[in-house]
Design a protein around this motif. Structure first.
Motif, PDB file in Angstrom:
ATOM      1  N   GLN A   1       0.896  -1.224   0.056  1.00  0.00           N
ATOM      2  CA  GLN A   1       0.207   0.009  -0.110  1.00  0.00           C
ATOM      3  C   GLN A   1       0.859   1.112  -0.124  1.00  0.00           C
ATOM      4  O   GLN A   1       1.943   1.389   0.892  1.00  0.00           O
ATOM      5  N   PHE A   2       0.719   2.189  -1.089  1.00  0.00           N
ATOM      6  CA  PHE A   2       1.593   3.484  -1.018  1.00  0.00           C
ATOM      7  C   PHE A   2       0.583   4.336  -0.735  1.00  0.00           C
ATOM      8  O   PHE A   2      -0.629   4.439  -1.032  1.00  0.00           O
ATOM      9  N   VAL A   3       1.045   5.202  -0.050  1.00  0.00           N
ATOM     10  CA  VAL A   3       0.143   6.629   0.441  1.00  0.00           C
ATOM     11  C   VAL A   3       1.170   7.896   0.139  1.00  0.00           C
ATOM     12  O   VAL A   3       2.271   7.820   0.711  1.00  0.00           O
ATOM     13  N   PHE A   4       0.476   8.860  -0.581  1.00  0.00           N
ATOM     14  CA  PHE A   4       1.253   9.993  -0.856  1.00  0.00           C
ATOM     15  C   PHE A   4       0.421  11.139  -0.846  1.00  0.00           C
ATOM     16  O   PHE A   4      -0.808  11.120  -1.115  1.00  0.00           O
ATOM     17  N   SER A   5       0.928  12.404  -0.552  1.00  0.00           N
ATOM     18  CA  SER A   5      -0.044  13.563  -0.683  1.00  0.00           C
ATOM     19  C   SER A   5       0.365  14.589  -1.851  1.00  0.00           C
ATOM     20  O   SER A   5       1.675  14.595  -2.208  1.00  0.00           O
TER      21      SER A   5
ATOM     22  N   GLN B   1      -0.428  -0.773 -14.088  1.00  0.00           N
ATOM     23  CA  GLN B   1      -0.426  -2.012 -14.871  1.00  0.00           C
ATOM     24  C   GLN B   1       0.842  -2.084 -15.944  1.00  0.00           C
ATOM     25  O   GLN B   1       1.393  -3.143 -16.191  1.00  0.00           O
ATOM     26  N   ASN B   2       1.121  -0.920 -16.579  1.00  0.00           N
ATOM     27  CA  ASN B   2       2.239  -0.714 -17.566  1.00  0.00           C
ATOM     28  C   ASN B   2       3.505  -0.957 -16.957  1.00  0.00           C
ATOM     29  O   ASN B   2       4.377  -1.422 -17.399  1.00  0.00           O
ATOM     30  N   ARG B   3       3.611  -1.204 -15.369  1.00  0.00           N
ATOM     31  CA  ARG B   3       4.650  -1.587 -14.764  1.00  0.00           C
ATOM     32  C   ARG B   3       4.704  -3.156 -14.200  1.00  0.00           C
ATOM     33  O   ARG B   3       5.451  -3.384 -13.377  1.00  0.00           O
ATOM     34  N   LYS B   4       3.700  -3.800 -14.888  1.00  0.00           N
ATOM     35  CA  LYS B   4       3.438  -5.312 -14.669  1.00  0.00           C
ATOM     36  C   LYS B   4       3.155  -5.351 -13.340  1.00  0.00           C
ATOM     37  O   LYS B   4       3.306  -6.678 -12.647  1.00  0.00           O
ATOM     38  N   ALA B   5       2.493  -4.688 -12.566  1.00  0.00           N
ATOM     39  CA  ALA B   5       1.976  -4.773 -11.164  1.00  0.00           C
ATOM     40  C   ALA B   5       0.475  -4.879 -11.456  1.00  0.00           C
ATOM     41  O   ALA B   5      -0.046  -4.541 -12.531  1.00  0.00           O
TER      42      ALA B   5
ATOM     43  N   LYS C   1       8.119   6.559  -7.713  1.00  0.00           N
ATOM     44  CA  LYS C   1       8.546   7.757  -8.449  1.00  0.00           C
ATOM     45  C   LYS C   1       7.874   8.091  -9.764  1.00  0.00           C
ATOM     46  O   LYS C   1       7.136   9.056 -10.024  1.00  0.00           O
ATOM     47  N   GLU C   2       7.888   6.946 -10.327  1.00  0.00           N
ATOM     48  CA  GLU C   2       7.223   7.159 -11.985  1.00  0.00           C
ATOM     49  C   GLU C   2       5.835   7.040 -11.909  1.00  0.00           C
ATOM     50  O   GLU C   2       5.310   8.025 -12.737  1.00  0.00           O
ATOM     51  N   ILE C   3       5.294   6.615 -11.029  1.00  0.00           N
ATOM     52  CA  ILE C   3       3.781   6.835 -10.789  1.00  0.00           C
ATOM     53  C   ILE C   3       3.331   8.440 -10.614  1.00  0.00           C
ATOM     54  O   ILE C   3       2.542   8.966 -11.228  1.00  0.00           O
ATOM     55  N   LYS C   4       4.295   8.822  -9.436  1.00  0.00           N
ATOM     56  CA  LYS C   4       3.890  10.391  -9.148  1.00  0.00           C
ATOM     57  C   LYS C   4       4.302  11.300 -10.281  1.00  0.00           C
ATOM     58  O   LYS C   4       3.608  12.236 -10.480  1.00  0.00           O
ATOM     59  N   VAL C   5       5.411  10.941 -10.876  1.00  0.00           N
ATOM     60  CA  VAL C   5       5.708  11.943 -12.037  1.00  0.00           C
ATOM     61  C   VAL C   5       4.845  11.904 -13.170  1.00  0.00           C
ATOM     62  O   VAL C   5       4.389  13.106 -13.469  1.00  0.00           O
ATOM     63  N   GLU C   6       4.292  10.887 -13.522  1.00  0.00           N
ATOM     64  CA  GLU C   6       3.537  10.765 -14.601  1.00  0.00           C
ATOM     65  C   GLU C   6       2.175  11.287 -14.288  1.00  0.00           C
ATOM     66  O   GLU C   6       1.483  11.790 -15.360  1.00  0.00           O
ATOM     67  N   SER C   7       1.477  10.780 -13.121  1.00  0.00           N
ATOM     68  CA  SER C   7       0.387  11.297 -12.932  1.00  0.00           C
ATOM     69  C   SER C   7       0.329  12.893 -12.452  1.00  0.00           C
ATOM     70  O   SER C   7      -0.807  13.555 -12.888  1.00  0.00           O
TER      71      SER C   7
ATOM     72  N   TYR D   1      -6.305   6.534 -14.591  1.00  0.00           N
ATOM     73  CA  TYR D   1      -4.925   6.695 -15.296  1.00  0.00           C
ATOM     74  C   TYR D   1      -4.052   6.107 -14.331  1.00  0.00           C
ATOM     75  O   TYR D   1      -2.855   5.382 -14.873  1.00  0.00           O
ATOM     76  N   ILE D   2      -4.099   6.268 -13.031  1.00  0.00           N
ATOM     77  CA  ILE D   2      -3.112   5.736 -12.197  1.00  0.00           C
ATOM     78  C   ILE D   2      -3.088   3.979 -12.158  1.00  0.00           C
ATOM     79  O   ILE D   2      -2.202   3.596 -12.309  1.00  0.00           O
ATOM     80  N   THR D   3      -4.290   3.647 -12.301  1.00  0.00           N
ATOM     81  CA  THR D   3      -4.291   2.212 -12.903  1.00  0.00           C
ATOM     82  C   THR D   3      -3.542   1.747 -13.865  1.00  0.00           C
ATOM     83  O   THR D   3      -2.778   0.650 -13.853  1.00  0.00           O
ATOM     84  N   GLY D   4      -3.761   2.329 -14.979  1.00  0.00           N
ATOM     85  CA  GLY D   4      -3.056   2.162 -16.048  1.00  0.00           C
ATOM     86  C   GLY D   4      -1.582   2.357 -16.051  1.00  0.00           C
ATOM     87  O   GLY D   4      -0.610   1.454 -16.541  1.00  0.00           O
ATOM     88  N   LEU D   5      -1.064   3.112 -15.146  1.00  0.00           N
ATOM     89  CA  LEU D   5       0.376   3.340 -14.759  1.00  0.00           C
ATOM     90  C   LEU D   5       0.940   2.204 -13.993  1.00  0.00           C
ATOM     91  O   LEU D   5       2.073   1.551 -14.228  1.00  0.00           O
TER      92      LEU D   5
END
Length: 155
Positions: free
Chosen positions: A11-15, A40-44, A73-79, A34-38
């Motif tokens: 579980q990730f939590v960020f603000s 899934q694109n990372r095979k998670a 980091k990639e999830i946060k940058v892209e979102s 959008y975050i779900t796609g990010l």
């Protein structure tokens, strides 16, 4: 061993930077997708996501192909780029530096998913700051409160 086998649930939590309420409620579902796609694109595997105006919870089945820090980091940058491109706020949108990550066993999946999906109700009783501190204490993570959150300077 010839292959890699794992069951890792995080579980990730960020603000939002400065703890501002900048995620518009009317765009929450679009951001979830959008975050779900990010993820899934990372095979998670996305197990649950919930965006509130000032923070996000993401619960994933994680593959060890990425480092945890690089993944989020990639999830946060892209979102962040997505939100700014959509111009959902008149302010520049940014996530706060850092994040919380908490691991769970396979037996806890249902309860964590329910917890994340019930965030609206949960935060009627307890503010995010207290929730986050409670997580850190529950997982016995040492911290200094003065370094947990960046706030808007009201002075």
């Amino acid at each position: 061993m010839a292959d890699t086998y794992s069951k890792i649930y995080l579980q990730f939590v960020f603000s939002v930077k400065n703890r501002q309420s900048l995620i518009p409620k009317e765009h929450k579902e679009e951001l979830h997708k959008y975050i779900t796609g990010l993820v899934q694109n990372r095979k998670a595997k996305m197990l649950a996501v919930h965006c509130l105006p000032d923070h996000v919870h993401i619960f994933v089945g994680f593959k060890p192909a990425y480092s945890i820090s690089e993944f989020i980091k990639e999830i946060k940058v892209e979102s962040n780029e997505f939100i700014n491109a959509k111009q959902w706020t008149k302010y520049k949108f940014e996530w706060q530096k850092g994040f919380g990550v908490f691991s769970y066993s396979h037996l806890h999946i249902d309860s964590v998913v329910k917890y994340i999906l019930n965030q609206e109700e949960h935060h009627r009783k307890r503010k995010f700051q207290q929730e986050y501190i409670d997580f850190l204490k529950k997982f016995e993570i040492e911290f200094d409160e003065k370094y947990l959150f960046d706030f808007v300077d009201e002075g």
